[in-house]
Design a protein around this motif. Structure first.
Motif, PDB file in Angstrom:
ATOM      1  N   UNK A   1     -25.258 -14.145 -24.551  1.00 36.33           N
ATOM      2  CA  UNK A   1     -24.048 -14.026 -23.734  1.00 36.33           C
ATOM      3  C   UNK A   1     -23.536 -12.587 -23.722  1.00 36.33           C
TER       4      UNK A   1
ATOM      5  N   UNK B   1     -17.868 -21.297 -24.755  1.00 35.53           N
ATOM      6  CA  UNK B   1     -19.231 -20.787 -24.930  1.00 35.53           C
ATOM      7  C   UNK B   1     -19.200 -19.671 -25.970  1.00 35.53           C
TER       8      UNK B   1
ATOM      9  N   UNK C   1     -18.790 -15.524 -25.332  1.00 35.21           N
ATOM     10  CA  UNK C   1     -18.251 -15.070 -24.042  1.00 35.21           C
ATOM     11  C   UNK C   1     -16.793 -14.615 -24.200  1.00 35.21           C
TER      12      UNK C   1
ATOM     13  N   UNK D   1     -14.891 -11.804 -20.834  1.00 38.15           N
ATOM     14  CA  UNK D   1     -15.655 -12.229 -19.660  1.00 38.15           C
ATOM     15  C   UNK D   1     -14.772 -13.040 -18.721  1.00 38.15           C
TER      16      UNK D   1
END
Lengths: 502, 171
Positions: free
Chosen positions: A161, A267, A270, A274
């Motif tokens: 990621x 997630x 992230x 993000x």
């Protein structure tokens, strides 16, 4: 304990003095840490962590989660007033927040940021509370092999990621895990890498590692930047009430951004850095007049701020359910949980369920305070952007060293802070993921314990991690891990293949 | 650094008396060792493996073209800042000085106690950056207050050195 009984107990706990005080203290400290560029939530929480030692576990965690929430909002202050985001999660806020300030609407932008942050955070935590009964069922399906594999999956996710080389990410994560093998081995009296030093028998303290990695390496980085103060070009103009009213004229933007944040926050790796860009992009995509973005459009501030606070609810899912923090801040939060004897997973969803709900309720209450703070303290917040970094650096270093020594009055902790601080600085220079390393350090003991227990269950056979007949869940997690690692490389080839056959 | 450390730690696992205690460090040590070797020899690897080792990947790109356009329009426009500390004409660069001073602070703390080392560190640090004397002194007092506050609140032996003042600063 039933969910309803736990919730009622949590309601009582959260309103029992001094818990509300720790919510406010956490929010103020978090806002301060978030508003100072270069500090941010993870560093702020890391240096406060040793100070929570004398607190009751519930108050310590309430303080830390409130700091996390406050820092997410605080990051927008310098983004709006000086075009420098205090945290990565407020980067997209600069696009419209700063132009609003230049148009004489600084107060309105700051209040809009507080309102959107607060509403986004509220929606995401509320959804997490509603989801919690399902989460409890999922968590209870997990055994030792699954917990070990979730740790591996978390580390793998972070390497993919976060932008960078997968191998560098894996090396960083495994190096973090390797450090935790120093000291007495779990489930056996073997002394590993102690060089006959009694001080190393307990191994490396992960809190010292967090302080070194976040505080010292960040201060070394910050020292190279010229320490300047805003020259006072922005006047605190605009209406606070207009900011609140304006924010609620875009309910869809708030809801969408909050849940984008929540999804991305869940997630590992992230996080808000993000999500604020994705929510901003989505707000632009769905606007008829997208050309207004970047010129002081309120939707730019609202989407970015609702999403970064929305991330909090999402990032708590892997942290408290599986012990996999999705970001630096949740890694520190996990450190806090472990330091106070709270293990993520079944414990937080069975015996300590009321405690878990208390943290979540504290976050909900904290979100109400964010609006109040943003509205009433708004004209005072500009001062934070005028603090020179060279005033901050020695104080952070003092707090790190003094706090590190406080952990167990063991000088090994201080040397750990120093060595890992320097290693962290070098790692950043060579594009190795600090978060993966920190995650390795935090997850190491849990991962090894579950790894060894799994092998005991299987009489030493590694098949326990891949056998779909006896451990289907473990098999699925192993499969997902492999897909996560090789997926980004297979994707272009598969696309090429489909294009040719199509 | 990673190569040498993981190599040593892997080798050391052969000395463990209890075999099961070596399993986990051997597994993660091997990942670090093999990964570091791959990174060192990446330019000699076949293309398919080299891509896996060296290429940057990111599931979430973080910004699409439209966002990048807004970013381009706005990022150059930052509020003017003025330096309140003077960085010119110093023999060490700022990162190097910070690193050396932190190490010196810890070492001094070990010798004479963290409580005494703290104001010395803060004073040297702030004078190095030529802060105003009043600001320097205020931060020094604040540093000492933090150390003393921790001592009072958490009852840790911050007033005791390992070489000097071994029975405490105040005797």
């Amino acid at each position: 304990m039933s969910t309803v009984a736990a919730m009622l107990e949590a309601l009582e706990l959260v309103f029992t003095w001094p818990t509300p005080l720790w919510v406010i203290v956490g929010l103020l400290l978090g806002t301060l840490a978030g508003a100072l560029p270069g500090i941010g939530s993870a560093l702020g929480m890391a240096i406060v962590l040793p100070l929570t030692l004398p607190l009751a576990p519930v108050n310590a965690i309430v303080l830390l989660v409130s700091m996390y929430s406050g820092a997410m909002y605080g990051g927008s202050i310098s983004a709006i007033l000086v075009n420098v985001p205090g945290t990565g999660g407020a980067a997209a806020t600069t696009f419209d927040g700063y132009p609003m300030s230049k148009l004489g609407r600084a107060v309105e932008a700051l209040v809009m940021s507080a309102t959107a942050s607060s509403t986004g955070g509220f929606l995401s935590v509320f959804a997490l509370i509603l989801l919690s009964p399902v989460l409890i069922e999922v968590v209870l399906l997990f055994g030792s092999p699954e917990y070990f594999l979730m740790a591996v999956l978390g580390l793998s996710m972070i390497t993919v990621v976060a932008k960078g080389s997968v191998v560098k990410g894996l090396v960083a994560g495994a190096a973090g895990l390797l450090i935790t093998t120093i000291g007495i081995a779990p489930n056996s009296p073997e002394l590993r890498y102690t060089f006959d030093s009694l001080a190393l028998y307990d191994g490396i303290d992960f809190i010292a590692a967090l302080i070194g990695m976040f505080a010292i390496s960040e201060m070394l980085k910050l020292a190279s930047k010229e320490g300047g103060i805003a020259e006072g070009g922005i006047e605190m103009l605009g209406s606070a009430t207009a900011g609140i009213r304006k924010t609620f004229t875009y309910p869809l933007t708030i809801v969408k951004s909050a849940y984008i944040g929540m999804f991305i926050g869940a997630v590992p790796g992230a996080g808000a850095t993000v999500s604020n860009f994705i929510a901003y992009g989505e707000a632009m995509r769905s606007a008829d007049d997208a050309e207004e973005f970047g010129r002081g459009d309120p939707r730019g501030v609202i989407s970015s701020e609702a999403s970064n606070n929305g991330t909090i609810g999402g990032s708590l899912i892997p942290t408290i359910a599986f012990g996999i923090p999705g970001s630096g801040s949740t890694a520190v939060l996990l450190g806090g949980l472990l330091m106070h004897g709270l293990r993520p997973g079944p414990q937080l969803f069975e015996a300590e369920l009321s405690l878990t709900y208390t943290f979540l309720l504290a976050l909900l209450i904290g979100n109400v305070f964010i609006i109040l703070m943003g509205t009433f303290l708004v004209t005072k917040l500009g001062i934070l952007t005028r603090i020179d970094t060279h005033y901050i650096i020695p104080m952070i270093i003092v707090l790190s060293i003094v706090g590190g020594y406080t952990l167990s009055a063991n000088w090994v902790d201080i040397w750990t802070i120093l060595v890992l601080g320097f290693i962290g600085y070098v790692m950043v220079q060579y594009n190795y993921s600090i978060i993966a390393f920190v995650l390795g350090v935090v997850l190491g003991p849990i991962a090894e314990e579950n790894f060894m227990r799994s092998l005991q269950l299987s009489d030493g056979s590694y098949a326990i991690f891949v056998d779909p007949t006896t451990h289907p869940l473990a098999f699925i997690i192993t499969f997902i891990t492999l897909m996560v690692l090789v997926g980004p490389f297979l994707k272009p080839r598969l696309e090429q293949l489909f294009t040719r056959s199509g | 650094m990673f190569l040498v450390t993981s190599g040593f730690m892997l080798l050391e696992t052969t000395q463990f008396r209890i075999g099961s205690a070596a399993r986990f460090p051997r597994l993660v040590g091997a990942v670090v060792f093999v990964g570091t070797v791959l990174l060192l020899v990446e330019r000699f690897l076949p293309e398919s493996i080299r891509r896996f080792v060296a290429e940057d990947v990111a599931i979430f790109s973080g910004s699409d073209a439209a966002v990048a356009d807004v970013k381009g329009r706005t990022e150059s426009d930052t509020t003017e800042t003025v330096a309140v500390t003077d960085s010119s004409g110093r023999p060490l660069d700022d990162t190097m000085f910070t690193g050396v001073s932190v190490a010196g602070y810890a070492l001094l703390g070990y010798m004479i106690s963290i409580f005494l080392a703290t104001p010395i560190f803060v004073l040297i640090y702030t004078r190095w950056y030529r802060m105003r004397l009043t600001h320097s002194l205020l931060l020094t007092v604040l540093g000492a207050a933090i150390a003393y506050g921790f001592y009072l609140l958490l009852n840790v032996p911050l007033l005791r050195g390992e070489v000097f003042f071994t029975s405490g600063v105040f005797g």
